[in-house]
Design a protein around this motif. Structure first.
Motif, PDB file in Angstrom:
ATOM      1  N   LYS A 150       0.918  -1.379   0.007  1.00  0.00           N
ATOM      2  CA  LYS A 150       0.552   0.094  -0.274  1.00  0.00           C
ATOM      3  C   LYS A 150       0.887   1.250   0.210  1.00  0.00           C
ATOM      4  N   ASP A 151       2.031   1.188   0.707  1.00  0.00           N
ATOM      5  CA  ASP A 151       2.678   2.416   1.231  1.00  0.00           C
ATOM      6  C   ASP A 151       3.443   2.560  -0.846  1.00  0.00           C
ATOM      7  N   ILE A 152       3.580   1.415  -1.236  1.00  0.00           N
ATOM      8  CA  ILE A 152       4.656   1.652  -2.572  1.00  0.00           C
ATOM      9  C   ILE A 152       3.602   2.073  -3.301  1.00  0.00           C
ATOM     10  N   VAL A 153       2.112   1.659  -3.800  1.00  0.00           N
ATOM     11  CA  VAL A 153       1.113   2.006  -4.439  1.00  0.00           C
ATOM     12  C   VAL A 153       0.947   4.013  -4.568  1.00  0.00           C
ATOM     13  N   ILE A 154       1.136   4.098  -3.010  1.00  0.00           N
ATOM     14  CA  ILE A 154       0.452   5.359  -2.449  1.00  0.00           C
ATOM     15  C   ILE A 154       2.061   6.488  -3.074  1.00  0.00           C
ATOM     16  N   ILE A 155       2.887   5.903  -2.559  1.00  0.00           N
ATOM     17  CA  ILE A 155       4.330   7.114  -3.458  1.00  0.00           C
ATOM     18  C   ILE A 155       4.434   6.759  -4.821  1.00  0.00           C
ATOM     19  N   ALA A 156       4.486   6.034  -5.655  1.00  0.00           N
ATOM     20  CA  ALA A 156       3.490   5.578  -6.849  1.00  0.00           C
ATOM     21  C   ALA A 156       3.012   6.822  -7.420  1.00  0.00           C
ATOM     22  N   ILE A 157       1.469   6.805  -6.904  1.00  0.00           N
ATOM     23  CA  ILE A 157       0.737   7.666  -7.362  1.00  0.00           C
ATOM     24  C   ILE A 157       1.254   9.051  -7.012  1.00  0.00           C
ATOM     25  N   LEU A 158       1.704   9.459  -6.062  1.00  0.00           N
ATOM     26  CA  LEU A 158       2.281  10.437  -5.378  1.00  0.00           C
ATOM     27  C   LEU A 158       2.889  11.088  -7.068  1.00  0.00           C
ATOM     28  N   LEU A 159       4.045  10.342  -7.507  1.00  0.00           N
ATOM     29  CA  LEU A 159       5.762  10.357  -7.915  1.00  0.00           C
ATOM     30  C   LEU A 159       4.640  10.631  -9.074  1.00  0.00           C
ATOM     31  N   LEU A 160       3.778   9.753  -9.520  1.00  0.00           N
ATOM     32  CA  LEU A 160       3.156  10.481 -10.916  1.00  0.00           C
ATOM     33  C   LEU A 160       1.769  11.267 -10.974  1.00  0.00           C
ATOM     34  N   ALA A 161       1.970  12.097 -10.173  1.00  0.00           N
ATOM     35  CA  ALA A 161       1.361  13.289  -9.891  1.00  0.00           C
ATOM     36  C   ALA A 161       1.680  14.352  -9.947  1.00  0.00           C
ATOM     37  N   VAL A 162       3.156  14.185  -9.098  1.00  0.00           N
ATOM     38  CA  VAL A 162       4.180  15.197  -9.741  1.00  0.00           C
ATOM     39  C   VAL A 162       4.754  15.791 -10.776  1.00  0.00           C
ATOM     40  N   LEU A 163       4.887  14.517 -11.764  1.00  0.00           N
ATOM     41  CA  LEU A 163       5.367  14.028 -12.665  1.00  0.00           C
ATOM     42  C   LEU A 163       3.772  14.845 -13.482  1.00  0.00           C
ATOM     43  N   GLY A 164       3.055  14.436 -13.733  1.00  0.00           N
ATOM     44  CA  GLY A 164       2.097  15.041 -14.052  1.00  0.00           C
ATOM     45  C   GLY A 164       2.246  16.163 -14.755  1.00  0.00           C
ATOM     46  N   THR A 165       2.238  16.982 -13.206  1.00  0.00           N
ATOM     47  CA  THR A 165       1.944  18.194 -12.787  1.00  0.00           C
ATOM     48  C   THR A 165       3.207  19.158 -13.235  1.00  0.00           C
ATOM     49  N   TYR A 166       4.304  18.634 -13.100  1.00  0.00           N
ATOM     50  CA  TYR A 166       5.683  19.585 -13.642  1.00  0.00           C
ATOM     51  C   TYR A 166       5.335  19.663 -15.662  1.00  0.00           C
ATOM     52  N   PHE A 167       4.527  18.379 -15.951  1.00  0.00           N
ATOM     53  CA  PHE A 167       5.136  18.535 -17.515  1.00  0.00           C
ATOM     54  C   PHE A 167       3.398  19.087 -18.144  1.00  0.00           C
ATOM     55  N   VAL A 168       2.494  19.017 -17.302  1.00  0.00           N
ATOM     56  CA  VAL A 168       1.538  20.258 -17.620  1.00  0.00           C
ATOM     57  C   VAL A 168       2.416  21.808 -17.937  1.00  0.00           C
ATOM     58  N   PHE A 169       2.309  22.043 -16.701  1.00  0.00           N
ATOM     59  CA  PHE A 169       3.282  23.009 -16.595  1.00  0.00           C
ATOM     60  C   PHE A 169       4.350  23.841 -17.686  1.00  0.00           C
TER      61      PHE A 169
END
Length: 119
Positions: free
Chosen positions: A6-25
């Protein structure tokens, strides 16, 4: 073991959200570099196309700089300033990047938009 999954899944989701936000900007602020603008202080002196290869001499107030535009990049080839930091700076190719020769007050800037000379 389930707790770690569960920790790994949460970390992966947060990492994808941060990377997605970076690419949008990044995509929102990206502008294609098309022009090389030469400034003396705040005054635009000359504008060149980034797509046209060539060597251009900049002679202002008995000072000399030479820029080279080649394959979508620009760099300062020669300068008669004492430190030659502008020559050592290397090639630039993206909109917003610049080469600055402080002793001569010359700025070589890459832009997506063409401006008329301020003179």
């Amino acid at each position: 073991m389930k707790k770690y999954k569960k920790d790994i899944v949460i970390i992966a989701i947060l990492l994808l959200a941060v990377l997605g936000t970076y690419f949008v900007f990044f995509l929102m602020s990206y502008k294609e570099a098309r022009y090389v603008q030469i400034y003396k202080g705040d005054t635009l002196i000359e504008t060149y196309s980034l797509n046209k290869n060539g060597a251009y001499d900049i002679k202002i107030d008995n000072n000399f700089n030479r820029i080279i535009i080649k394959k979508g990049t620009v760099y300062m080839d020669k300068a008669d300033c004492p430190d030659k930091l502008c020559v050592k700076q290397g090639k630039i190719s993206k909109s917003g990047e610049s080469i600055i020769c402080l002793p001569h007050k010359v700025v070589v800037k890459i832009s997506a938009e063409e401006r008329e000379n301020d003179e």
